[in-house]
Design a protein around this motif. Structure first.
Motif, PDB file in Angstrom:
ATOM      1  N   PHE A 117      68.536 -38.542 -14.225  1.00 14.01           N
ATOM      2  CA  PHE A 117      67.428 -39.460 -13.986  1.00 14.01           C
ATOM      3  C   PHE A 117      66.544 -38.879 -12.885  1.00 14.01           C
ATOM      4  CE2 PHE A 117      70.381 -42.124 -16.234  1.00 14.01           C
ATOM      5  CZ  PHE A 117      69.544 -42.835 -17.074  1.00 14.01           C
ATOM      6  N   LEU A 118      65.234 -38.951 -13.085  1.00 15.72           N
ATOM      7  CA  LEU A 118      64.313 -38.321 -12.154  1.00 15.72           C
ATOM      8  C   LEU A 118      64.273 -38.981 -10.791  1.00 15.72           C
ATOM      9  CD1 LEU A 118      61.361 -37.204 -14.434  1.00 15.72           C
ATOM     10  CD2 LEU A 118      63.280 -35.877 -13.567  1.00 15.72           C
ATOM     11  N   ASN A 119      64.830 -40.192 -10.658  1.00 14.55           N
ATOM     12  CA  ASN A 119      64.888 -40.784  -9.327  1.00 14.55           C
ATOM     13  C   ASN A 119      65.881 -40.029  -8.436  1.00 14.55           C
ATOM     14  OD1 ASN A 119      67.182 -41.738 -10.541  1.00 14.55           O
ATOM     15  ND2 ASN A 119      66.804 -43.881 -10.124  1.00 14.55           N
ATOM     16  N   GLU A 120      66.696 -39.123  -9.025  1.00 13.82           N
ATOM     17  CA  GLU A 120      67.593 -38.268  -8.244  1.00 13.82           C
ATOM     18  C   GLU A 120      66.811 -37.184  -7.513  1.00 13.82           C
ATOM     19  OE1 GLU A 120      70.877 -36.646 -10.505  1.00 13.82           O
ATOM     20  OE2 GLU A 120      71.013 -38.474 -11.693  1.00 13.82           O
ATOM     21  N   ILE A 121      65.632 -36.846  -8.020  1.00 14.58           N
ATOM     22  CA  ILE A 121      64.867 -35.743  -7.450  1.00 14.58           C
ATOM     23  C   ILE A 121      63.514 -36.179  -6.894  1.00 14.58           C
ATOM     24  CG2 ILE A 121      63.797 -35.029  -9.617  1.00 14.58           C
ATOM     25  CD1 ILE A 121      64.157 -32.130  -8.654  1.00 14.58           C
ATOM     26  N   GLY A 122      63.033 -37.373  -7.293  1.00 18.72           N
ATOM     27  CA  GLY A 122      61.714 -37.761  -6.833  1.00 18.72           C
ATOM     28  C   GLY A 122      61.481 -39.248  -6.787  1.00 18.72           C
ATOM     29  N   GLU A 123      60.324 -39.574  -6.238  1.00 16.63           N
ATOM     30  CA  GLU A 123      59.899 -40.957  -6.118  1.00 16.63           C
ATOM     31  C   GLU A 123      58.743 -41.207  -7.081  1.00 16.63           C
ATOM     32  OE1 GLU A 123      59.023 -41.536  -1.966  1.00 16.63           O
ATOM     33  OE2 GLU A 123      60.882 -40.547  -1.374  1.00 16.63           O
ATOM     34  N   LYS A 124      58.418 -42.458  -7.289  1.00 18.50           N
ATOM     35  CA  LYS A 124      57.331 -42.829  -8.197  1.00 18.50           C
ATOM     36  C   LYS A 124      56.045 -42.092  -7.818  1.00 18.50           C
ATOM     37  CE  LYS A 124      59.295 -47.361  -9.013  1.00 18.50           C
ATOM     38  NZ  LYS A 124      59.184 -48.790  -8.835  1.00 18.50           N
ATOM     39  N   GLY A 125      55.420 -41.479  -8.811  1.00 17.64           N
ATOM     40  CA  GLY A 125      54.156 -40.784  -8.602  1.00 17.64           C
ATOM     41  C   GLY A 125      54.279 -39.340  -8.155  1.00 17.64           C
ATOM     42  N   ASP A 126      55.507 -38.855  -7.860  1.00 17.42           N
ATOM     43  CA  ASP A 126      55.674 -37.461  -7.447  1.00 17.42           C
ATOM     44  C   ASP A 126      55.324 -36.515  -8.597  1.00 17.42           C
ATOM     45  OD1 ASP A 126      56.525 -38.213  -4.943  1.00 17.42           O
ATOM     46  OD2 ASP A 126      58.629 -37.647  -5.253  1.00 17.42           O
ATOM     47  N   SER A 127      54.824 -35.340  -8.258  1.00 13.13           N
ATOM     48  CA  SER A 127      54.559 -34.291  -9.244  1.00 13.13           C
ATOM     49  C   SER A 127      55.830 -33.492  -9.460  1.00 13.13           C
ATOM     50  CB  SER A 127      53.440 -33.367  -8.761  1.00 13.13           C
ATOM     51  OG  SER A 127      52.226 -34.075  -8.678  1.00 13.13           O
ATOM     52  N   ILE A 128      56.263 -33.429 -10.707  1.00 15.27           N
ATOM     53  CA  ILE A 128      57.474 -32.703 -11.084  1.00 15.27           C
ATOM     54  C   ILE A 128      57.072 -31.515 -11.933  1.00 15.27           C
ATOM     55  CG2 ILE A 128      59.714 -32.854 -12.259  1.00 15.27           C
ATOM     56  CD1 ILE A 128      59.512 -34.767  -9.871  1.00 15.27           C
ATOM     57  N   GLN A 129      57.559 -30.340 -11.558  1.00 18.97           N
ATOM     58  CA  GLN A 129      57.270 -29.126 -12.322  1.00 18.97           C
ATOM     59  C   GLN A 129      58.533 -28.685 -13.051  1.00 18.97           C
ATOM     60  OE1 GLN A 129      56.611 -25.435 -10.131  1.00 18.97           O
ATOM     61  NE2 GLN A 129      54.990 -24.923 -11.575  1.00 18.97           N
ATOM     62  N   LEU A 130      58.415 -28.469 -14.356  1.00 19.02           N
ATOM     63  CA  LEU A 130      59.508 -27.909 -15.153  1.00 19.02           C
ATOM     64  C   LEU A 130      59.154 -26.462 -15.467  1.00 19.02           C
ATOM     65  CD1 LEU A 130      60.280 -30.780 -17.686  1.00 19.02           C
ATOM     66  CD2 LEU A 130      61.321 -30.339 -15.467  1.00 19.02           C
ATOM     67  N   SER A 131      60.089 -25.554 -15.201  1.00 15.33           N
ATOM     68  CA  SER A 131      59.858 -24.135 -15.428  1.00 15.33           C
ATOM     69  C   SER A 131      61.021 -23.527 -16.195  1.00 15.33           C
ATOM     70  CB  SER A 131      59.724 -23.379 -14.100  1.00 15.33           C
ATOM     71  OG  SER A 131      58.701 -23.914 -13.319  1.00 15.33           O
ATOM     72  N   ALA A 132      60.691 -22.584 -17.066  1.00 10.84           N
ATOM     73  CA  ALA A 132      61.707 -21.838 -17.799  1.00 10.84           C
ATOM     74  C   ALA A 132      62.070 -20.600 -16.991  1.00 10.84           C
ATOM     75  CB  ALA A 132      61.157 -21.420 -19.165  1.00 10.84           C
ATOM     76  N   GLU A 133      63.352 -20.371 -16.849  1.00 14.16           N
ATOM     77  CA  GLU A 133      63.832 -19.182 -16.159  1.00 14.16           C
ATOM     78  C   GLU A 133      64.912 -18.533 -17.004  1.00 14.16           C
ATOM     79  OE1 GLU A 133      65.229 -20.555 -12.321  1.00 14.16           O
ATOM     80  OE2 GLU A 133      63.239 -20.286 -11.460  1.00 14.16           O
ATOM     81  N   PHE A 134      64.950 -17.230 -16.963  1.00 18.00           N
ATOM     82  CA  PHE A 134      65.966 -16.455 -17.661  1.00 18.00           C
ATOM     83  C   PHE A 134      66.590 -15.564 -16.607  1.00 18.00           C
ATOM     84  CE2 PHE A 134      67.193 -13.270 -20.996  1.00 18.00           C
ATOM     85  CZ  PHE A 134      67.936 -14.132 -21.757  1.00 18.00           C
ATOM     86  N   MET A 135      67.847 -15.811 -16.257  1.00 17.92           N
ATOM     87  CA  MET A 135      68.472 -15.075 -15.154  1.00 17.92           C
ATOM     88  C   MET A 135      69.915 -14.723 -15.483  1.00 17.92           C
ATOM     89  SD  MET A 135      69.084 -18.154 -12.355  1.00 17.92           S
ATOM     90  CE  MET A 135      67.385 -18.572 -12.269  1.00 17.92           C
ATOM     91  N   SER A 136      70.469 -13.849 -14.660  1.00 19.45           N
ATOM     92  CA  SER A 136      71.864 -13.469 -14.870  1.00 19.45           C
ATOM     93  C   SER A 136      72.767 -14.653 -14.542  1.00 19.45           C
ATOM     94  CB  SER A 136      72.234 -12.273 -13.988  1.00 19.45           C
ATOM     95  OG  SER A 136      72.308 -12.659 -12.632  1.00 19.45           O
ATOM     96  N   LEU A 137      73.893 -14.700 -15.202  1.00 18.00           N
ATOM     97  CA  LEU A 137      74.872 -15.752 -14.956  1.00 18.00           C
ATOM     98  C   LEU A 137      75.313 -15.738 -13.493  1.00 18.00           C
ATOM     99  CD1 LEU A 137      76.759 -17.989 -15.956  1.00 18.00           C
ATOM    100  CD2 LEU A 137      78.365 -16.211 -16.662  1.00 18.00           C
TER     101      LEU A 137
END
Length: 162
Positions: free
Chosen positions: A131-151
């Motif tokens: 749930f996004l309330n774990e990372i932010g508050e109402k109205g916060d800007s959330i960025q989703l990014s794809a990453e490909f990295m070593s295990l």
């Protein structure tokens, strides 16, 4: 006695070396979830499929919606929008009453959206729900990014953040 311990030490050394190589050669697809307002970041492995979804309650019609995505390489692709609400379908411009409306929209390596004012907004990655309330508050800007990295890099980032 020395003759029997050398092969055992050699086997252990080879296993450690192979494990180290595996950790830094094996690549994983990771979704980075970053709050741009409060510098909080989560990294979650999406597994080999790269699939994840954002679920929320449409603020106008108070109906559930799910947007389904897939990471391919370093690109996030919107694969479809899912809702059972005819009102929400009309709001998004869908002409039919199918629950899933397929799309194939390339969003690039990342995109930003606002955390909604209505509770219940979150991410689903496989069986995991965040749930996004774990990372932010109402109205916060959330960025989703794809990453490909070593295990190994992924595990190191997870260990250092906890």
């Amino acid at each position: 006695m020395k003759l029997t311990t050398r092969p055992l030490l050699l086997v252990i050394g080879i296993l450690i070396l192979a494990g180290g190589i595996f950790l830094f050669v094996k690549k994983v697809t990771v979704l980075q979830v970053k709050n741009l307002n409060h510098s909080r970041t989560l990294r979650i492995s999406t597994g080999p499929s790269g699939a994840f979804s954002i679920f929320y309650i449409n603020s106008i019609y108070d109906e559930p919606v799910s947007e389904e995505f897939q990471i391919k390489g370093d690109t996030i692709i919107l694969k479809g929008v899912r809702t059972k609400s005819p009102a929400v379908m009309g709001y998004y411009g869908f002409d039919d009453n199918k629950e899933l409306h397929p799309m194939n929209k390339n969003l690039g390596a990342s995109f930003i959206f606002k955390k909604g004012m209505v509770e219940g907004q979150g991410l689903r990655i496989g069986e995991k729900k965040i749930f996004l309330n774990e990372i932010g508050e109402k109205g916060d800007s959330i960025q989703l990014s794809a990453e490909f990295m070593s295990l190994g890099n992924y595990l190191l980032l997870i260990l250092c953040n906890n």
